[in-house]
Scaffold this active site. Sequence first.
Site, mmCIF file in Angstrom:
data_model
loop_
_atom_site.group_PDB
_atom_site.id
_atom_site.type_symbol
_atom_site.label_atom_id
_atom_site.label_comp_id
_atom_site.label_asym_id
_atom_site.label_seq_id
_atom_site.Cartn_x
_atom_site.Cartn_y
_atom_site.Cartn_z
ATOM 1 N N HIS A 60 14.361 102.872 -0.333
ATOM 2 C CA HIS A 60 12.904 103.024 -0.402
ATOM 3 C C HIS A 60 12.484 103.865 -1.607
ATOM 4 C CE1 HIS A 60 13.129 101.656 3.760
ATOM 5 N NE2 HIS A 60 11.813 101.572 3.822
ATOM 6 N N GLU A 83 8.964 89.104 3.252
ATOM 7 C CA GLU A 83 8.586 89.260 1.835
ATOM 8 C C GLU A 83 8.704 87.955 1.062
ATOM 9 O OE1 GLU A 83 10.283 91.501 3.502
ATOM 10 O OE2 GLU A 83 9.151 93.363 3.268
#
Lengths: 344, 339
Positions: A147, A78
């Site tokens: 998440h 990321e």
Amino acid sequence: MSTPSVVSSQSSQAGTGQMREVTLGQAIRETLAEELRRDPTVFIMGEDVAEAGTPFKVLSGLVEEFGPQRIIDSPISEAGISGLGVGAAMTGMRPIIDIMFGDFIGLAMDQIVNQAAKVHYMSGGKLRVPLVIRTTLGATRRTAAQHSQSLHAWVSHIPGLKVALPSTPYDAKGLLKTAIRDDNPVIFFEDKMMYQLKGQVPDDDYTIPFGVADVKRAGTDITLVATSSMVQIALAAAEQLAELDISAEVVDPRTTTPLDKETLIASAQKTSRAIVIDEGYERYGVTAELAAVIADGAFYYLDAPVKRLGAMDVPVPFSPVLEDQTVPTAEAVTQLAKTLCGRV
Amino acid sequence: MTQTKAPREQSAQQRAADVREGAEQWMLAYRLMLRIRFFEEQVNDLYRTARMPGLAHLYSGEEAVAVGVCQALRPDDYITSTHRGHGHCLAKGASIDRMFAELLGKEPGYCRGKGGSMHIADQETGNLGANAIVGGSAGIATGAAFSSKMLGTGQVAVCFFGDGALGQGVLYEVMNMASLWKLPILYVCENNLYNEYTHNAETTAGSMLARAQAFNIEAEEIDGQDVRLVYATAQRLVERARRGDGPGFLLANTYRFHGHHVGDIQRTYYRSKEEEEYWKAERDPITILGNWLLEEHVADAAQLERIRSEAQEEVTAGVEFGLNAPFPEISEVTEHVYA
């Protein structure tokens, strides 16, 4: 959207073509396809964005049309892809970086906060970063603490970033076009639970300017300011309240940065009561900022303190019975609104 | 990690031809290195006399790396720099006067005084900016190389960083992508032995070079005090990257003559005075090139002295410009937050 009294302003640069029904996920996909066709400098990079089309299948079909040179499967990096996006944006491209879950922006935070957000200012206005980072927010998908978070407050805090939070297919399309065409870094949050939400979009090209709130439902007794996933909650609460003869106005800021303070304040001045609902953690969150804006701008018009409803200040638990406790519900909004209106 | 490569043995004839051909370039390299050295000494003086706000990280001692690498670049090639970045900016073509103006927070500075010493960017010379986050520009440089490949411009990006950046994960993330996609980029690791105030023996396990080799990146370790060797190696890696043969990694062993920053004066707790004296006396890149220019009869002592005084004059004029330049209007504080 099942609310009959929606009066979405579908503002200034709205399309006027034939309307048709799409899901929010489809709206995102067709917007990306249209911009990829329109501008050869646009590309998409992220984990599983090509053949897989992301776990949410939002990007399905794009690699078939645009090829692996523009729809690029990246390593699970990321920070790396965000940083690469910043550099590519500074040198002639318009990257769209896909961060699968909003929880993962922690990995990319230096690139977003110290690089993307500051390059234009630090260079005295010479360098530009036309970068879009698309990511997700929202709980109740039973994916637990890493998440499920809604972390848009983090980036809304940083000067130099813009933050968009669409709540309908129409807004998603218009805001995403604006994001891609903007010369600044934009963090674009999609509620992962709303990809199947249906709504009308016009056939022709349109954009929605940032910093323009949308009144999703007009009302006179109380203002419900709601973002992203919470707009549908607020609209459902407004239906419940209507049955109790309380007229709720639902206002969606659509972007937290820039923020349309005027529309929020004007609505609260009109109704004299306000609740701010957002799925980020309540503590030091988006609700705090919006409530402060309203309290400051509408103080002399208010009949009750501005109230806030955010996600519970706990890591999102896995067990469904526990997770459901952590996010605001229509019932919670209705209950609080009744209290503010003196209808206990 | 002490191995260095010496220039290959050459025939006397070949060597004479190379000297003639390179004469102009090495004279320029000498001038550029002196410009950087005098610039940095002037910065140190500004700091010590409290005429400069903030702090600065001086590049003195490392000049051969910036100059050798940038001589291997096209004017439109990109660089990203570090907190110790004045040398990179000057080597890529920044002007001394606007550099000083920036360091002093003045309006004619490269960033209108908004960036300062650690954030100088100059689009016109391909400088995408110095960066005050260690390893922070690795993504930007790799992204610039990505743009070059996508747009087919033939530009190469150079990412300068120090040995301290080897501790940052993002560097490995982007080196992986650069190799996967054969991006035209050269990663230049300036190994000056110290991560701020800590010797890299305490922070860096294993081989520095092997880090790049693990990604199948063409990697070379060289003596970073020899500008001619830096140039020759960078040239090969840059042209290789430009051809589309993939990224390079240049590990240049060097030394910073000053402390981590201008205020780091008491430093015997992390490095000895003897070590510093050795590098200054024996390993000064300007002396090394100057001696070579004399030995090869490219220049005589008077010519070198003239270059020296001209470089000093340029720096003196530049700092005067900076000191006399106006500060930005107060209203600029809210400008350039958004484009």
